[in-house]
Design an enzyme around this catalytic site. Structure first.
Site, PDB file in Angstrom:
ATOM      1  CB  CYS A  16      -0.925   0.012   1.213  1.00  0.00           C
ATOM      2  SG  CYS A  16      -0.016   0.056   2.772  1.00  0.00           S
ATOM      3  CB  CYS A  19       4.574  -0.308   1.743  1.00  0.00           C
ATOM      4  SG  CYS A  19       3.580  -1.547   2.577  1.00  0.00           S
ATOM      5  CB  CYS A  84      48.641 -14.798 -12.538  1.00  0.00           C
ATOM      6  SG  CYS A  84      48.748 -13.032 -12.241  1.00  0.00           S
ATOM      7  CB  CYS A  87      44.555 -11.269 -14.089  1.00  0.00           C
ATOM      8  SG  CYS A  87      46.182 -11.125 -14.844  1.00  0.00           S
ATOM      9  CG  ASP A 501      11.122 -34.724   7.165  1.00  0.00           C
ATOM     10  OD1 ASP A 501      10.366 -34.544   8.125  1.00  0.00           O
ATOM     11  OD2 ASP A 501      10.728 -35.079   6.041  1.00  0.00           O
ATOM     12  CG  ASP A 700      10.686 -35.282   1.538  1.00  0.00           C
ATOM     13  OD1 ASP A 700      10.418 -34.942   2.712  1.00  0.00           O
ATOM     14  OD2 ASP A 700      10.002 -36.075   0.880  1.00  0.00           O
ATOM     15  CG  ASP A 704      11.123 -31.028   5.735  1.00  0.00           C
ATOM     16  OD1 ASP A 704      10.802 -31.095   6.925  1.00  0.00           O
ATOM     17  OD2 ASP A 704      10.975 -31.961   4.928  1.00  0.00           O
TER      18      ASP A 704
END
Length: 811
Positions: A16, A19, A84, A87, A501, A700, A704
């Site tokens: 809104c 914000c 090298c 660089c 889990d 998974d 989680d």
């Protein structure tokens, strides 16, 4: 006001006008911000600021501290011209100084740059120009493509090969002349002309300025930008030898004697050896991206599709979402999609690691690059191009190989000041030898200066970490372990506690038929046939487990005459004129069925974490049937392996404690955190961290994701939800807990390899420079040592590509 700049930030999360006003007010309070205007509709903020007082990154940090997000994009560039680590360090520093660049990491070994930036504040062209001003060329990898990158590497190898042959042919007579100078080799015949200073001049000059041109150009660009790199050392050392020799040659004009103390062979042989080292290095670096080549090789090259009613074969890049693909037996699936016609068995070992083909039929999802074994199928393409599972795997591996591990910062800091320090040491060495050790002997002092300059090249230091990260993350990918960045490959070796889990991680994630207990009066086959037929029309996961388990026993099932699901109780069905009830105690009590003989057995199964269901036939107790989310075949062995590695293993689940403890005991897990709500999992992880432990969370599911993000290292099972993989640092594609041990094992091996590389890189310089300064290394030996130090570091890193992880070889 002079010196002011304007930038635009793309902001998300505003809901809104309040914000927008809050962000505007917050930005205006910052010292150095002259004006700020936030547009809610466009989700943009224009900020006028003084770059001497504040940076774009600080503006973004302020917006984020207020609870909003500032959009940042990622760009990957291919860089040419680096010689090298200095660089790479210089380019990285310049990119990080650009207003709007959030972070930049330049990988010397891969010759790439990964830049995260705020698009409103800095453009890709600004980044390219910044590199161009330093003397390097940056091209977006997406523009160049993988094939052209490989072609460019091959072209570089051919170019270096040509230079080496050219240089070696011209340097050989000079080497011949040098070798014959030694007293113990005086018997070697040497053509007189090779002792002529002008013949040596003629041989050395093309080497110095044609082969050595790349070092002069690199040194000029570095010095122009007030820095120094390997090119400066090589150009200084070889030029000193060449021009001093030219000075002596000119002094010998009009004399019948050959000039003594010439160093043409020093400069020419040095350049030849350095080019040879560069050639070996380029070839070895090419091998370090072997994992990407293997993954890309899994892709299908063409696809047979139907367009406008016509069957045509097109390159894989031309397949569009929605296309119907024809896949014959033995062919690879061109893209991710769903089967719309036919059935077959698919070899999905490239994803799952399992060699047993998986049966697929209409409605099932298939993954691009898996192999159709025995049936003709039609597949509707759903994900194509960069959206396929394999393309995303390749992208994760590329990003991991191109990222920078924290341990590399040490090498970067050292290489940043290394060259100027070496130049100072070389000058001091020259003065000590010229003034004190061998007073007035310019040639001797010069020789020591050249040796110091040449032995001190920081290439090995720059290659030590990135080549190991490339090789380690690439090898891990072959085992189905995707590290999202080099930092995760490094930090995984510090883990102390693994939190698992339960559902879908320790267990298979779906219930399976485990126990059948028919009453004495009914035959088991008849019992199963009645139970399977009764449950056949149910969509409940437990019913599906029962039906699938009975089918696997080879029992044919028919459709029930009548079926009714009774929520919270079970089901009622009519099978062959018999009335069947399957469900809870309450269901049996409701219909007045005596279940006393089955109660003790039911309680026993429930203590084991199983879900037991009672069955009655025509009002008489007929037995019970139990299902459970069983642990994966490999879980117990994997948990044992983690413990043997000195890791604490904890299982965390939302299930009741009795079920959780039964599963944990079966898997060999001693510690259980049960009855945890999804939002509480992250808090549990933080509690363990508060004890000072480094924690990995393995899960998974969507629930989680917060815990995966909160853990020191989040590991997502690749067979699970996409949001979990997005939140995780490591994805375990194969869904096997052994992959956790493999990931930590690969991290330990990689860190060990990096430390070996850093040790040898430091050893070369810390031992080599004093030896050269003391006059114990001839310049050409110093050049050879410098050239092969880089090669040895790369070859040591490439040993990681041959690592065989403990539990099985990659498919």
């Amino acid at each position: 006001m002079d010196g002011q700049k304007e930038t635009t930030l793309q902001i998300s999360g505003m809901t809104c006008a309040a914000c927008a006003a809050r962000i505007e007010k917050g930005l205006k309070r910052l010292d150095g911000v002259e004006a700020a205007n936030v547009n809610l509709a466009l989700e943009k903020s224009k900020v006028v600021y003084d770059p001497a007082k504040i940076e774009v990154g600080q503006l973004a940090e302020k917006v984020e501290s207020l609870g909003y997000q500032v959009a940042a994009e990622k760009a990957e560039f291919a860089i040419s011209g680096m010689t090298c680590a200095a660089c790479a360090n210089r380019i990285e520093k310049r990119l990080n100084k650009l207003p709007g660049v959030k972070s930049a990491a330049v990988n010397f070994a891969l010759e790439t740059a990964a830049v995260e930036y705020h698009p409103g504040a800095v453009s890709l062209e600004d980044m390219r120009e910044a590199a161009d001003r330093l003397g390097y060329k940056m091209v977006l990898k997406a523009d160049r493509g993988r094939d052209s990158a490989a072609e460019q590497r091959e072209k570089d190898i051919q170019n270096q090969t040509g230079k080496f042959i050219f240089s070696a042919v011209l340097s050989f007579p000079l080497l011949w002349a040098m070798v014959s100078h030694f007293q113990f080799t005086s018997f070697i015949w040497l053509p007189e002309m090779f002792m002529d200073p002008w013949v040596q001049f003629a041989l050395a000059t093309p080497v110095q300025f044609i082969v050595g041109r790349q070092f002069y150009v690199g040194a000029y660009k570095a010095l122009r930008n007030k820095s120094a790199n390997m090119d400066v050392l090589v150009a200084l050392g070889t030029s000193a030898a060449y021009f001093y020799s030219l000075y002596l040659s000119m002094k010998s004009l009009g004399s019948d004697q050959h000039a003594d103390g010439l160093y043409y062979e020093t400069s020419a042989i040095l350049l030849t050896l350095i080019i040879l080292g560069k050639l070996f290095e380029a070839k070895a670096k090419g091998r370090s991206s072997e994992a990407i080549k293997k993954l890309m090789g899994l892709q299908a090259k063409t696809a047979t599709i139907v367009r406008n009613g016509e069957e045509i074969t097109v390159p894989i890049e031309e397949v569009l979402a929605g296309d119907i693909m024809y896949v014959k037996p033995g062919e690879k699936i061109p893209a991710d999609g769903d089967i719309v016609e036919g059935r077959s068995a698919l070899d999905e070992s490239m994803i799952t690691g399992e060699s047993i083909p998986v049966d697929k039929t209409v409605g099932d999802t298939v993954i691009g690059a898996t192999i159709n074994k025995n049936g003709f199928i039609k597949v509707r393409a759903e994900k194509v191009g960069k959206d396929t599972a394999l393309a995303q795997i390749i992208q994760v591996v590329e990003e991991a190989q191109g990222s920078k591990a924290p341990i590399q910062r040490l090498a970067d800091r050292i290489s940043g000041v290394f060259v100027p320090v070496v130049v100072v040491i070389a000058i001091m060495t020259f003065l000590v030898w010229y003034l004190f050790v061998s007073p007035g002997e310019f040639g001797t002092a010069l020789e020591k200066l050249i040796a110091v300059l040449v032995i001190a090249c920081p290439c090995a230091l720059g290659l030590a970490t990135p080549t190991s990260i490339m090789a380690g993350s690439g090898r891990a990918a072959e085992y189905g372990i995707l590290f999202k960045g080099g930092e995760h490959l490094e930090t995984a070796h510090r883990l102390e506690t693994i939190v698992l889990d339960k559902t879908g991680t320790v267990t298979n994630g779906k219930p399976q038929l485990t126990d059948v207990r028919p009453a004495p009066w009914i035959d088991e086959i008849q019992f199963l046939k009645l139970a399977g037929t009764a449950e056949r029309n149910s969509e409940h996961p437990l019913a599906e487990a029962i039906v699938e388990g009975i089918k696997q026993k080879g029992i044919e099932l028919s459709d029930p005459a009548r079926f009714e699901a009774i929520p919270g109780y079970g089901i009622e069905a009519a099978v062959s004129d018999r009335r069947i009830f399957i469900g809870t105690r309450r269901l049996m009590d409701r219909h007045g069925i005596d279940i006393q003989q089955g109660v003790s057995e039911m309680e026993k199964l429930e203590k084991q974490g199983k879900t037991a269901m009672l069955m009655a036939v025509d009002g008489r107790y007929a037995g019970l049937i139990a299902v459970a989310d069983t642990i994966k075949d490999t879980s117990k062995a994997a948990v044992g392996r983690l413990k043997s590695m000195g890791l604490e293993v904890i299982m965390m689940t939302g299930d009741n404690r009795k079920t959780a403890e039964a599963i944990a005991a079966e898997a060999g897990i001693d510690h259980v955190i049960a009855e945890v709500l999804p939002e509480g999992k992250a808090e549990e992880v933080k509690k363990i961290q508060a004890e000072g432990k480094k924690v990995a969370m393995v899960g998974d599911g969507i629930n989680d994701a917060p815990a995966l993000a909160a853990a020191d290292t989040g590991m997502a099972i690749g067979t699970g939800a996409d949001v979990a993989m997005e939140a995780a640092d490591i994805t375990l594609i194969r869904g096997d807990l052994n992959s956790i041990a493999d990931a930590i094992g690969m991290s330990r091996l990689t860190i060990k390899n990096i430390k070996q590389n850093l040790f040898w890189a430091f050893a070369y310089n810390s031992i080599g420079i004093p030896f050269a300064a003391l006059g114990l290394l001839a310049p050409w030996i110093a050049g050879a040592a410098m050239a092969f130090s880089s090669v040895s570091v790369v070859l040591n890193a490439l040993r990681l590509q041959k690592v065989k992880l403990e539990w099985r070889n990659p498919s």
